[in-house]
Design a protein around this motif. Structure first.
Motif, PDB file in Angstrom:
ATOM      1  N   PHE B 383       0.832  -1.205   0.000  1.00 54.47           N
ATOM      2  CA  PHE B 383       0.000   0.000   0.000  1.00 54.47           C
ATOM      3  C   PHE B 383       0.871   1.261   0.000  1.00 54.47           C
ATOM      4  CE2 PHE B 383      -1.799   3.175   3.026  1.00 54.47           C
ATOM      5  CZ  PHE B 383      -2.760   3.720   2.187  1.00 54.47           C
ATOM      6  N   ILE B 384       1.981   1.221   0.728  1.00 53.53           N
ATOM      7  CA  ILE B 384       2.885   2.376   0.757  1.00 53.53           C
ATOM      8  C   ILE B 384       3.466   2.641  -0.631  1.00 53.53           C
ATOM      9  CG2 ILE B 384       5.074   3.230   1.701  1.00 53.53           C
ATOM     10  CD1 ILE B 384       2.788   3.311   3.670  1.00 53.53           C
ATOM     11  N   TYR B 385       3.870   1.557  -1.317  1.00 50.29           N
ATOM     12  CA  TYR B 385       4.372   1.727  -2.686  1.00 50.29           C
ATOM     13  C   TYR B 385       3.261   2.234  -3.607  1.00 50.29           C
ATOM     14  CZ  TYR B 385       8.855  -0.542  -1.752  1.00 50.29           C
ATOM     15  OH  TYR B 385      10.102  -0.845  -1.291  1.00 50.29           O
ATOM     16  N   ILE B 386       2.040   1.762  -3.365  1.00 45.30           N
ATOM     17  CA  ILE B 386       0.918   2.205  -4.209  1.00 45.30           C
ATOM     18  C   ILE B 386       0.705   3.711  -4.040  1.00 45.30           C
ATOM     19  CG2 ILE B 386      -1.587   2.076  -4.521  1.00 45.30           C
ATOM     20  CD1 ILE B 386      -1.397  -0.900  -3.781  1.00 45.30           C
ATOM     21  N   ILE B 387       0.705   4.159  -2.786  1.00 42.22           N
ATOM     22  CA  ILE B 387       0.516   5.591  -2.511  1.00 42.22           C
ATOM     23  C   ILE B 387       1.602   6.401  -3.229  1.00 42.22           C
ATOM     24  CG2 ILE B 387       0.775   7.315  -0.662  1.00 42.22           C
ATOM     25  CD1 ILE B 387      -1.926   6.107  -0.653  1.00 42.22           C
ATOM     26  N   LEU B 388       2.818   5.885  -3.162  1.00 41.61           N
ATOM     27  CA  LEU B 388       3.925   6.583  -3.797  1.00 41.61           C
ATOM     28  C   LEU B 388       3.786   6.579  -5.321  1.00 41.61           C
ATOM     29  CD1 LEU B 388       6.164   7.816  -2.114  1.00 41.61           C
ATOM     30  CD2 LEU B 388       7.674   5.994  -2.884  1.00 41.61           C
ATOM     31  N   ALA B 389       3.369   5.450  -5.871  1.00 39.89           N
ATOM     32  CA  ALA B 389       3.187   5.339  -7.323  1.00 39.89           C
ATOM     33  C   ALA B 389       2.101   6.298  -7.796  1.00 39.89           C
ATOM     34  CB  ALA B 389       2.830   3.900  -7.700  1.00 39.89           C
ATOM     35  N   VAL B 390       1.016   6.354  -7.038  1.00 43.44           N
ATOM     36  CA  VAL B 390      -0.087   7.248  -7.363  1.00 43.44           C
ATOM     37  C   VAL B 390       0.391   8.698  -7.333  1.00 43.44           C
ATOM     38  CG1 VAL B 390      -2.239   8.162  -6.411  1.00 43.44           C
ATOM     39  CG2 VAL B 390      -1.918   5.702  -6.611  1.00 43.44           C
ATOM     40  N   VAL B 397       1.519  13.888 -14.557  1.00 48.41           N
ATOM     41  CA  VAL B 397       0.474  14.450 -15.423  1.00 48.41           C
ATOM     42  C   VAL B 397      -0.055  15.768 -14.868  1.00 48.41           C
ATOM     43  CG1 VAL B 397      -0.222  12.222 -16.332  1.00 48.41           C
ATOM     44  CG2 VAL B 397      -1.338  13.099 -14.290  1.00 48.41           C
ATOM     45  N   GLY B 398       0.475  16.203 -13.723  1.00 42.98           N
ATOM     46  CA  GLY B 398       0.090  17.497 -13.188  1.00 42.98           C
ATOM     47  C   GLY B 398      -1.303  17.545 -12.587  1.00 42.98           C
ATOM     48  N   ARG B 399      -1.730  16.424 -12.000  1.00 42.01           N
ATOM     49  CA  ARG B 399      -3.021  16.419 -11.303  1.00 42.01           C
ATOM     50  C   ARG B 399      -2.826  16.059  -9.840  1.00 42.01           C
ATOM     51  NH1 ARG B 399      -8.168  15.534 -13.568  1.00 42.01           N
ATOM     52  NH2 ARG B 399      -8.547  14.311 -11.708  1.00 42.01           N
ATOM     53  N   THR B 400      -3.738  16.524  -9.000  1.00 42.77           N
ATOM     54  CA  THR B 400      -3.685  16.083  -7.611  1.00 42.77           C
ATOM     55  C   THR B 400      -3.903  14.572  -7.591  1.00 42.77           C
ATOM     56  OG1 THR B 400      -4.732  18.128  -6.985  1.00 42.77           O
ATOM     57  CG2 THR B 400      -4.644  16.401  -5.316  1.00 42.77           C
ATOM     58  N   PRO B 401      -2.943  13.832  -7.014  1.00 42.72           N
ATOM     59  CA  PRO B 401      -3.093  12.378  -7.027  1.00 42.72           C
ATOM     60  C   PRO B 401      -4.282  11.916  -6.177  1.00 42.72           C
ATOM     61  CG  PRO B 401      -1.139  13.062  -5.787  1.00 42.72           C
ATOM     62  CD  PRO B 401      -1.707  14.287  -6.397  1.00 42.72           C
ATOM     63  N   GLU B 402      -4.907  10.860  -6.634  1.00 43.71           N
ATOM     64  CA  GLU B 402      -6.026  10.276  -5.896  1.00 43.71           C
ATOM     65  C   GLU B 402      -5.822   8.784  -5.773  1.00 43.71           C
ATOM     66  OE1 GLU B 402      -9.493  11.097  -8.141  1.00 43.71           O
ATOM     67  OE2 GLU B 402      -9.184  13.267  -8.075  1.00 43.71           O
ATOM     68  N   TYR B 403      -6.339   8.224  -4.688  1.00 37.89           N
ATOM     69  CA  TYR B 403      -6.353   6.764  -4.563  1.00 37.89           C
ATOM     70  C   TYR B 403      -7.709   6.358  -4.003  1.00 37.89           C
ATOM     71  CZ  TYR B 403      -5.074   2.001  -3.199  1.00 37.89           C
ATOM     72  OH  TYR B 403      -5.036   0.634  -3.058  1.00 37.89           O
ATOM     73  N   LEU B 404      -8.392   5.507  -4.720  1.00 37.71           N
ATOM     74  CA  LEU B 404      -9.713   5.024  -4.327  1.00 37.71           C
ATOM     75  C   LEU B 404     -10.632   6.196  -3.994  1.00 37.71           C
ATOM     76  CD1 LEU B 404      -8.683   1.965  -2.097  1.00 37.71           C
ATOM     77  CD2 LEU B 404      -9.143   2.000  -4.547  1.00 37.71           C
ATOM     78  N   ASN B 405     -10.627   7.180  -4.884  1.00 38.32           N
ATOM     79  CA  ASN B 405     -11.517   8.341  -4.787  1.00 38.32           C
ATOM     80  C   ASN B 405     -11.226   9.249  -3.592  1.00 38.32           C
ATOM     81  OD1 ASN B 405     -12.780   7.320  -7.043  1.00 38.32           O
ATOM     82  ND2 ASN B 405     -14.361   6.272  -5.826  1.00 38.32           N
ATOM     83  N   ARG B 406     -10.030   9.190  -3.063  1.00 36.20           N
ATOM     84  CA  ARG B 406      -9.650  10.141  -2.017  1.00 36.20           C
ATOM     85  C   ARG B 406      -8.366  10.831  -2.462  1.00 36.20           C
ATOM     86  NH1 ARG B 406     -13.698   7.868  -0.231  1.00 36.20           N
ATOM     87  NH2 ARG B 406     -14.479   7.949   1.903  1.00 36.20           N
ATOM     88  N   THR B 518      -8.999  10.776 -13.984  1.00 34.43           N
ATOM     89  CA  THR B 518      -8.590  10.023 -12.801  1.00 34.43           C
ATOM     90  C   THR B 518      -7.661   8.879 -13.199  1.00 34.43           C
ATOM     91  OG1 THR B 518     -10.746  10.503 -11.865  1.00 34.43           O
ATOM     92  CG2 THR B 518      -9.440   8.815 -10.773  1.00 34.43           C
ATOM     93  N   LEU B 519      -6.567   8.737 -12.439  1.00 30.61           N
ATOM     94  CA  LEU B 519      -5.648   7.633 -12.717  1.00 30.61           C
ATOM     95  C   LEU B 519      -6.316   6.315 -12.329  1.00 30.61           C
ATOM     96  CD1 LEU B 519      -2.648   6.676 -13.347  1.00 30.61           C
ATOM     97  CD2 LEU B 519      -2.340   6.731 -10.885  1.00 30.61           C
ATOM     98  N   GLY B 520      -6.461   5.430 -13.313  1.00 30.71           N
ATOM     99  CA  GLY B 520      -7.041   4.136 -13.014  1.00 30.71           C
ATOM    100  C   GLY B 520      -6.050   3.265 -12.244  1.00 30.71           C
ATOM    101  N   VAL B 521      -6.555   2.454 -11.341  1.00 31.41           N
ATOM    102  CA  VAL B 521      -5.664   1.561 -10.598  1.00 31.41           C
ATOM    103  C   VAL B 521      -5.959   0.104 -10.948  1.00 31.41           C
ATOM    104  CG1 VAL B 521      -5.221   3.114  -8.680  1.00 31.41           C
ATOM    105  CG2 VAL B 521      -7.223   1.613  -8.599  1.00 31.41           C
ATOM    106  N   GLU B 522      -6.647  -0.089 -12.072  1.00 29.83           N
ATOM    107  CA  GLU B 522      -7.048  -1.450 -12.420  1.00 29.83           C
ATOM    108  C   GLU B 522      -6.548  -1.848 -13.809  1.00 29.83           C
ATOM    109  OE1 GLU B 522     -11.274  -1.431 -11.969  1.00 29.83           O
ATOM    110  OE2 GLU B 522     -11.163  -1.390  -9.779  1.00 29.83           O
ATOM    111  N   ASP B 523      -5.500  -1.184 -14.293  1.00 29.19           N
ATOM    112  CA  ASP B 523      -5.051  -1.531 -15.636  1.00 29.19           C
ATOM    113  C   ASP B 523      -3.539  -1.747 -15.712  1.00 29.19           C
ATOM    114  OD1 ASP B 523      -4.061   0.992 -15.362  1.00 29.19           O
ATOM    115  OD2 ASP B 523      -5.602   1.941 -16.593  1.00 29.19           O
ATOM    116  N   VAL B 524      -3.080  -2.073 -16.911  1.00 29.46           N
ATOM    117  CA  VAL B 524      -1.674  -2.405 -17.121  1.00 29.46           C
ATOM    118  C   VAL B 524      -0.777  -1.188 -16.878  1.00 29.46           C
ATOM    119  CG1 VAL B 524      -0.008  -3.309 -18.778  1.00 29.46           C
ATOM    120  CG2 VAL B 524      -2.334  -4.180 -18.762  1.00 29.46           C
ATOM    121  N   THR B 525      -1.281   0.001 -17.234  1.00 32.77           N
ATOM    122  CA  THR B 525      -0.484   1.212 -17.024  1.00 32.77           C
ATOM    123  C   THR B 525      -0.132   1.358 -15.543  1.00 32.77           C
ATOM    124  OG1 THR B 525      -1.905   2.165 -18.698  1.00 32.77           O
ATOM    125  CG2 THR B 525      -0.399   3.664 -17.557  1.00 32.77           C
TER     126      THR B 525
END
Lengths: 190, 559
Positions: B383-390, B397-406, B518-525
């Motif tokens: 989860f820590i790596y995910i937060i960092l990746a997000v 891309v110059g957007r406020t990062p989000e994870y699971l709609n937060r 929104t950055l998707g968290v369910e794809d290959v990217t």
């Protein structure tokens, strides 16, 4: 304070179930495997213990098969590996002694499992290949034909993982017990 | 060839089993209305055992306090059993008092789910200590990890109330760990493992020598040792001792048991947050790292024992030093990777005697500590790596990062960065200190780069709560006991507290609307982004240390 009391209650409950209950049940299931539950011991007719078929024991005499080297010298209450790096000069020195002990030469190199110590130092097995290698020593020491020893090795060879592994092993203690049974050790040249 | 089939069977079989188990763990840890009346009755029992706090709904802070207090009780109770063992029953081999710093180290080790062992079980611990102190901690420390993950997932699902720790820890113990332990221990019994309370057997060998054969309640102990990513052996050399792993088949069961619950934890996480596809992507990323390390280990372990090269010894069978024949040579690199990809740390061969680059693979596993990782906590680390990746993706891309709609903002990133830096700090700084002082230098079993590897491995293992070791290290000294004891405790609780704080902080925010940007968290990217983050942040941090140890040893001797 409350949390502490609750923690103690949960600790007690988990301790009773996971240590008391669980251990008792598994001990109970162990009744179904009485032999191995006690350590797979091999006993003499008088009840004294020869050893465990799972635990290597020391063999030095030429008329027995020898197990792999053991860092704790086959101490079954202090198992250990050598923990030497495979690049270590200490390992070379130790292997030199093993090579001398077997009298291995470039024409008749030593099987690797006889030179390398096992992880716990109590590996009960050697490869069938390593047993055949030792047949040249055991057969004359027992005063019997090499073919008889080879046949015995073949009867004791097994595949530890069936089709999932190419390895063919023998259990050293069981093989030596069979040697004593089939070829009277008292008649051998010791 | 057979080796490849075997590896695929173990990894693939475990992955398949983890799917229904993940579903079951969701039912056990986070039941909803559909769980049925029988399930609710169980929760009422757990609540009644928890007494006055049994029905309390806890926010992340209350949950954390409860977790810490329970862990202090675990530490204290276990400490008492061990410190008093010479006065207590169930001690047929008359084990004596254990030295103070060793008690501290061992109890810290088992409380933190590490199971680093500076003692040898058969030489120093009574059966009562093994059961009431160590095996008990193997249950409840693993349960602590599963509970923490359940709580974090609830927070990420947007629930401010993260559940009740006292109920969760019982759910994990009684509904997850205990039933599977029964099954695995029974398999072990039929595989030939001992299970007895009788003391050592005294044998007179065929050549007339005396041999004292240590035994004990091994099957029960080894089952939870493997399932709870504990790894602490009943005997000193762990699963290389034949009683602790008698056959090829018990070895296979062990390997599945090592990886099963860490894999299932990912699915449980996905089900609690209601995003199983996201869990699938995370699972795939973890699997990629696992398979990469397995391939590396298998490859490098084919080289024969370098020390035998000049002698008349056959070289065709690979490096057999420190290995058991009954497991088959191929299983050793697989086990070494599985046990360190998870935070298990039980060993099926002596890691000190692996070829240098093979020995690097377990270290990478512990440095990342998230490619399945410990039960519950592996997913927390990921989860820590995910937060960092997000966060990094958001910056790109110059957007406020989000994870699971937060929204992920400065506070969350600070906590995540501290968690990651702490892990590196706890490994690299103490290793450096021990390397330049007699604390470390005087305790080595190998010279040169391999000696450095022994120290690096030890602190990696402590900081990853792993517990395996380059066991040649003479680590039962006061400096090692105290230093690794402190590292294990800090490295256990900081990466639980801070991620839970992040989840609590996210749960308190207003959900954002999903949009095309929104950055998707369910794809290959996203998977690629996560892999890159782990590689850059996780692996490169440790590259200089790796270069000083295994890599230089490989270059010096193996090429």
């Amino acid at each position: 304070m409350n949390s502490l009391l609750v923690s103690l209650r949960v600790a007690l409950a988990t301790m009773l179930v996971c240590v008391g209950g669980y251990t008792a049940v598994i001990l109970g299931v162990g009744v179904l495997t009485p032999d191995s539950a006690q350590g797979s011991l091999i006993t003499r007719p008088d009840g004294t213990i020869i050893g465990s078929r799972l635990i290597a024991q020391k063999f030095d005499k030429p008329h027995y098969f020898w197990p792999r080297p053991s860092a704790p010298d086959y101490n079954a209450s202090g198992a250990a590996g050598s923990n030497k790096s495979p690049t270590s000069a200490d390992l070379t020195d130790r292997a030199k002694q093993t090579v001398e002990r077997y009298g291995a030469t470039q024409d008749k190199p030593l099987p690797a499992d006889l030179a390398a110590a096992s992880g716990g130092g109590l590996d009960p097995h050697i490869t069938a290949h390593a047993a055949l290698y030792q047949a040249d020593r055991v057969a004359p020491a027992r005063g019997v034909a090499r073919e008889a020893i080879v046949a015995l090795i073949e009867r004791h060879t097994f595949s530890p993982g069936g089709p999932l592994t190419p390895d063919r092993l023998v259990n050293v203690l069981e093989l030596n017990l069979a040697l004593d049974r089939d070829f009277d050790p008292t008649s051998s040249s010791k | 060839m057979t080796a490849m089939v075997f590896i695929l069977l173990i990894v693939g079989g475990s992955a398949l089993l983890s799917w229904p188990l993940g579903r079951y763990m969701k039912w056990a840890m986070d039941p909803d209305e559909t769980a049925g009346p029988g399930r609710q009755k169980l929760d009422r029992i757990f609540a009644s055992i928890a007494g006055t706090l049994g029905t309390e709904q806890q926010g992340w802070k209350r949950y954390m306090v409860a977790l810490l207090i329970f862990n202090i009780v675990m530490f204290t109770v276990s400490f008492a059993f061990m410190a008093l063992q010479q006065h207590l029953p169930l001690n047929p081999d008359e084990m004596k008092a254990v030295e103070g710093s060793l008690i501290f180290n061992t109890v810290a080790s088992f409380t933190s789910n590490t199971n680093l062992q500076h003692y040898s079980g058969e030489a120093s611990m009574s059966y009562l200590t093994q059961l009431c102190s160590l095996m008990w901690l193997q249950f409840v420390s693993a349960a602590t990890g599963v509970a923490a993950l359940a709580a974090m997932a609830r927070g990420l699902a947007g629930r401010k109330m993260m559940g009740n720790f006292f109920v969760d820890v019982q759910r994990a113990t009684f509904l997850v760990l205990l039933p599977i332990s029964f099954v695995v221990a029974t398999l072990f019994l039929f595989g030939g493992m001992p299970m007895t309370l009788q003391g050592s057997a005294h044998a007179a060998t065929l050549e007339g020598l005396q041999q004292i054969i240590a035994r004990g309640p091994v099957a029960a102990f080894v089952a939870i040792k493997q399932l709870g990513t504990n790894g602490g052996g009943f005997f000193g050399p762990n699963c290389t001792q034949p009683f602790e792993n008698p056959t090829f088949w018990t070895n296979a069961v062990c390997m599945v048991a090592i990886i099963l619950i860490p894999m299932a934890s990912v699915w449980m996480f996905g089900r609690i947050i209601g995003r199983v596809r996201h869990a699938g992507v995370v699972f795939a990323v973890m699997l990629v790292f696992l398979l990469a390390k397995i391939s590396g280990a298998v490859w490098f372990e084919q080289a024969p024992t370098q020390a035998f090269a000049s002698l008349p010894i056959e070289q065709a069978t690979g490096n057999l030093e420190g290995k058991e024949l009954r497991f088959g040579a191929a299983t050793v690199p697989l086990w070494a990777v599985l046990t360190t990809s998870t935070s298990n740390g039980s060993v099926g061969a002596m890691h000190d005697s692996l070829n240098p680059m093979t020995g690097l693979m377990p270290m990478i596993g512990m440095w990342l500590n998230a490619t399945f990782g410990g039960v519950g906590v592996g997913m927390i680390n990921m989860f820590i790596y995910i937060i960092l990746a997000v966060f990094i993706a958001g910056m790109m891309v110059g957007r406020t990062p989000e994870y699971l709609n937060r929204r992920v903002e400065a506070r969350e990133i600070k906590f995540a960065a501290v968690t990651l830096l702490a892990h590196a700090f706890f490994i690299l700084v103490p290793t450096a200190v021990f390397a330049v002082t007699p604390w470390g230098a005087a305790t080595l079993n190998n010279v040169g780069p391999h000696g450095f590897s022994e120290m690096l491995y030890e602190f990696s293992s402590a900081a990853a709560n792993n517990g395996s070791g380059f066991e040649g290290l003479g680590d039962n000294t006061v400096p090692w006991n105290i230093a690794t004891g402190i590292v294990m405790l800090l490295a256990r609780f900081i990466p639980i507290i801070l991620p839970l704080a992040i989840a609590g902080s996210l749960a308190a925010k207003k959900p954002t609307a999903q949009s095309a940007g929104t950055l998707g968290v369910e794809d290959v990217t996203f998977a690629a982004m996560l892999i890159a983050t782990i590689l850059v942040v996780g692996a490169l941090t440790f590259f200089p240390a790796a270069a000083l140890g295994p890599i230089v040893e490989h270059l010096k001797f193996m090429v």
